[in-house]
Design a protein around this motif. Sequence first.
Motif, PDB file in Angstrom:
ATOM      1  N   ASP A  89     -15.474 -15.084  -1.587  1.00  0.00           N
ATOM      2  CA  ASP A  89     -14.415 -16.100  -1.696  1.00  0.00           C
ATOM      3  C   ASP A  89     -14.536 -17.157  -0.602  1.00  0.00           C
ATOM      4  O   ASP A  89     -14.193 -18.325  -0.824  1.00  0.00           O
ATOM      5  CB  ASP A  89     -13.041 -15.435  -1.619  1.00  0.00           C
ATOM      6  N   GLU A  90     -15.013 -16.753   0.563  1.00  0.00           N
ATOM      7  CA  GLU A  90     -15.183 -17.706   1.670  1.00  0.00           C
ATOM      8  C   GLU A  90     -16.451 -18.542   1.515  1.00  0.00           C
ATOM      9  O   GLU A  90     -16.680 -19.474   2.280  1.00  0.00           O
ATOM     10  CB  GLU A  90     -15.242 -16.946   3.002  1.00  0.00           C
ATOM     11  N   GLY A  91     -17.281 -18.208   0.531  1.00  0.00           N
ATOM     12  CA  GLY A  91     -18.508 -18.961   0.310  1.00  0.00           C
ATOM     13  C   GLY A  91     -19.672 -18.511   1.167  1.00  0.00           C
ATOM     14  O   GLY A  91     -20.687 -19.200   1.258  1.00  0.00           O
ATOM     15  N   PHE A  92     -19.560 -17.310   1.766  1.00  0.00           N
ATOM     16  CA  PHE A  92     -20.643 -16.805   2.601  1.00  0.00           C
ATOM     17  C   PHE A  92     -21.830 -16.327   1.763  1.00  0.00           C
ATOM     18  O   PHE A  92     -22.962 -16.295   2.240  1.00  0.00           O
ATOM     19  CB  PHE A  92     -20.173 -15.625   3.467  1.00  0.00           C
ATOM     20  N   ALA A  93     -21.566 -15.903   0.527  1.00  0.00           N
ATOM     21  CA  ALA A  93     -22.589 -15.298  -0.319  1.00  0.00           C
ATOM     22  C   ALA A  93     -22.295 -15.642  -1.770  1.00  0.00           C
ATOM     23  O   ALA A  93     -21.142 -15.906  -2.130  1.00  0.00           O
ATOM     24  CB  ALA A  93     -22.609 -13.779  -0.115  1.00  0.00           C
ATOM     25  N   PRO A  94     -23.315 -15.626  -2.627  1.00  0.00           N
ATOM     26  CA  PRO A  94     -23.104 -15.935  -4.054  1.00  0.00           C
ATOM     27  C   PRO A  94     -22.356 -14.820  -4.779  1.00  0.00           C
ATOM     28  O   PRO A  94     -22.312 -13.675  -4.318  1.00  0.00           O
ATOM     29  CB  PRO A  94     -24.526 -16.089  -4.599  1.00  0.00           C
ATOM     30  N   ASN A  95     -21.793 -15.150  -5.924  1.00  0.00           N
ATOM     31  CA  ASN A  95     -20.985 -14.194  -6.686  1.00  0.00           C
ATOM     32  C   ASN A  95     -21.744 -12.933  -7.067  1.00  0.00           C
ATOM     33  O   ASN A  95     -21.175 -11.847  -7.107  1.00  0.00           O
ATOM     34  CB  ASN A  95     -20.445 -14.857  -7.959  1.00  0.00           C
ATOM     35  N   ASP A  96     -23.050 -13.083  -7.385  1.00  0.00           N
ATOM     36  CA  ASP A  96     -23.775 -11.907  -7.860  1.00  0.00           C
ATOM     37  C   ASP A  96     -24.121 -10.929  -6.746  1.00  0.00           C
ATOM     38  O   ASP A  96     -24.714  -9.881  -6.998  1.00  0.00           O
ATOM     39  CB  ASP A  96     -25.026 -12.306  -8.644  1.00  0.00           C
ATOM     40  N   TRP A  97     -23.726 -11.238  -5.516  1.00  0.00           N
ATOM     41  CA  TRP A  97     -23.877 -10.288  -4.414  1.00  0.00           C
ATOM     42  C   TRP A  97     -22.620  -9.446  -4.209  1.00  0.00           C
ATOM     43  O   TRP A  97     -22.604  -8.530  -3.409  1.00  0.00           O
ATOM     44  CB  TRP A  97     -24.188 -11.018  -3.108  1.00  0.00           C
ATOM     45  N   GLN A  98     -21.563  -9.776  -4.936  1.00  0.00           N
ATOM     46  CA  GLN A  98     -20.286  -9.104  -4.690  1.00  0.00           C
ATOM     47  C   GLN A  98     -20.320  -7.641  -5.101  1.00  0.00           C
ATOM     48  O   GLN A  98     -20.716  -7.288  -6.208  1.00  0.00           O
ATOM     49  CB  GLN A  98     -19.163  -9.807  -5.450  1.00  0.00           C
ATOM     50  N   VAL A  99     -19.882  -6.784  -4.196  1.00  0.00           N
ATOM     51  CA  VAL A  99     -19.774  -5.353  -4.444  1.00  0.00           C
ATOM     52  C   VAL A  99     -18.296  -4.991  -4.452  1.00  0.00           C
ATOM     53  O   VAL A  99     -17.540  -5.399  -3.568  1.00  0.00           O
ATOM     54  CB  VAL A  99     -20.503  -4.545  -3.352  1.00  0.00           C
ATOM     55  N   GLY A 100     -17.875  -4.227  -5.448  1.00  0.00           N
ATOM     56  CA  GLY A 100     -16.471  -3.821  -5.497  1.00  0.00           C
ATOM     57  C   GLY A 100     -15.981  -3.675  -6.919  1.00  0.00           C
ATOM     58  O   GLY A 100     -16.748  -3.761  -7.880  1.00  0.00           O
ATOM     59  N   GLN A 101     -14.696  -3.486  -7.044  1.00  0.00           N
ATOM     60  CA  GLN A 101     -14.099  -3.203  -8.347  1.00  0.00           C
ATOM     61  C   GLN A 101     -14.366  -4.299  -9.364  1.00  0.00           C
ATOM     62  O   GLN A 101     -14.599  -4.022 -10.544  1.00  0.00           O
ATOM     63  CB  GLN A 101     -12.592  -2.987  -8.179  1.00  0.00           C
ATOM     64  N   THR A 102     -14.317  -5.555  -8.948  1.00  0.00           N
ATOM     65  CA  THR A 102     -14.588  -6.665  -9.860  1.00  0.00           C
ATOM     66  C   THR A 102     -15.984  -7.240  -9.646  1.00  0.00           C
ATOM     67  O   THR A 102     -16.310  -8.285 -10.212  1.00  0.00           O
ATOM     68  CB  THR A 102     -13.543  -7.786  -9.693  1.00  0.00           C
ATOM     69  N   GLY A 103     -16.784  -6.559  -8.852  1.00  0.00           N
ATOM     70  CA  GLY A 103     -18.169  -6.959  -8.636  1.00  0.00           C
ATOM     71  C   GLY A 103     -19.095  -5.889  -9.176  1.00  0.00           C
ATOM     72  O   GLY A 103     -18.922  -5.402 -10.292  1.00  0.00           O
TER      73      GLY A 103
END
Length: 319
Positions: free
Chosen positions: A234-248
């Motif tokens: 959300d802060e723009g540190f990493a792209p969306n496809d790097w997201q780990v978690g319930q909605t990632g």
Amino acid sequence: MTALVIAEHDHAGIKTATLNAVTAALACSAGEVHVLVAGSNVGDAVGAAACIAGVTRVIAADSPVLADNLAENLAAQILPMAPSYSHIVFAAIANGKNVAPRVAALLDVAAISEVTKVIASDVFERPIYAGNVIATVQSDDAIKVLTVRTTSFDAASPTGGSATVQTIEGVADTGKSNFLGREIHRSDRPELTAARVIVAGGRGLGSAEKFMDMLAPLADRLNAGLGASLAAVDEGFAPNDWQVGQTGKIVAPELYIACGISGSIHHLTGIKDSKVIVAINSDEDAPIFSVADYGLVADLFLAIPELVAKLGDAGEPPP
């Protein structure tokens, strides 16, 4: 009973998620397991699918209409095949989560999502309330449409099978959606859902520049995938496809290193199946420490460079 697995592929090869889905399908069905490979120019992917252990038939639907994985067209491709199967199994990743509900709605059956265990052909376990409760679900539907959590099922062997190949005609374009474009973040690092080691960062890294400056050298030393918390994305540190978690992405590596991640329930849901979790955080009360096998309360801007130095040159195995 025969189960149908909807292959995850890139048109040139089969993704690991398909192998996990095949294992789940074998647990669902006492009969055969078939795999549908739907796309454009999928000859190589079909050949790879035919080699998967436990698969008896590969169904190839090769058409330009299926080139862009539009959910409406893929659901239309599956629909006339569905009555021949007791189970239709998708991997619970982005594409499967997109198509499975559409198929279930068109068949007027319930979609059973995020299955983590097959107890019987009609009884399944799935997490609810962000994984805090495991529900046991029984389905009376004649056709059971499932998405299965890939981290909960071992990957079937990609070799050793000798499935027959059946070619079917591609569906006509439904006209309900149009493909406009795709932005793909390409990386030489391992895919998160298949990585043996993952290095992940959170809001504590402070910026996109610091995120990469700190984590990339560590990931290089360990040949690791790079992940991020929802807050970091959300802060723009990493792209969306790097997201780990319930909605990632839900991951289960042998080693998960969480750097500057507080450990919200959203994130913990995505990493709880990791074999070893290491947390580096300056806040000793951070929730991540409650699930970490090893925790280091330290300034990550000092700790990570020191760790990188001890690991040696990139490509060398850690001591």
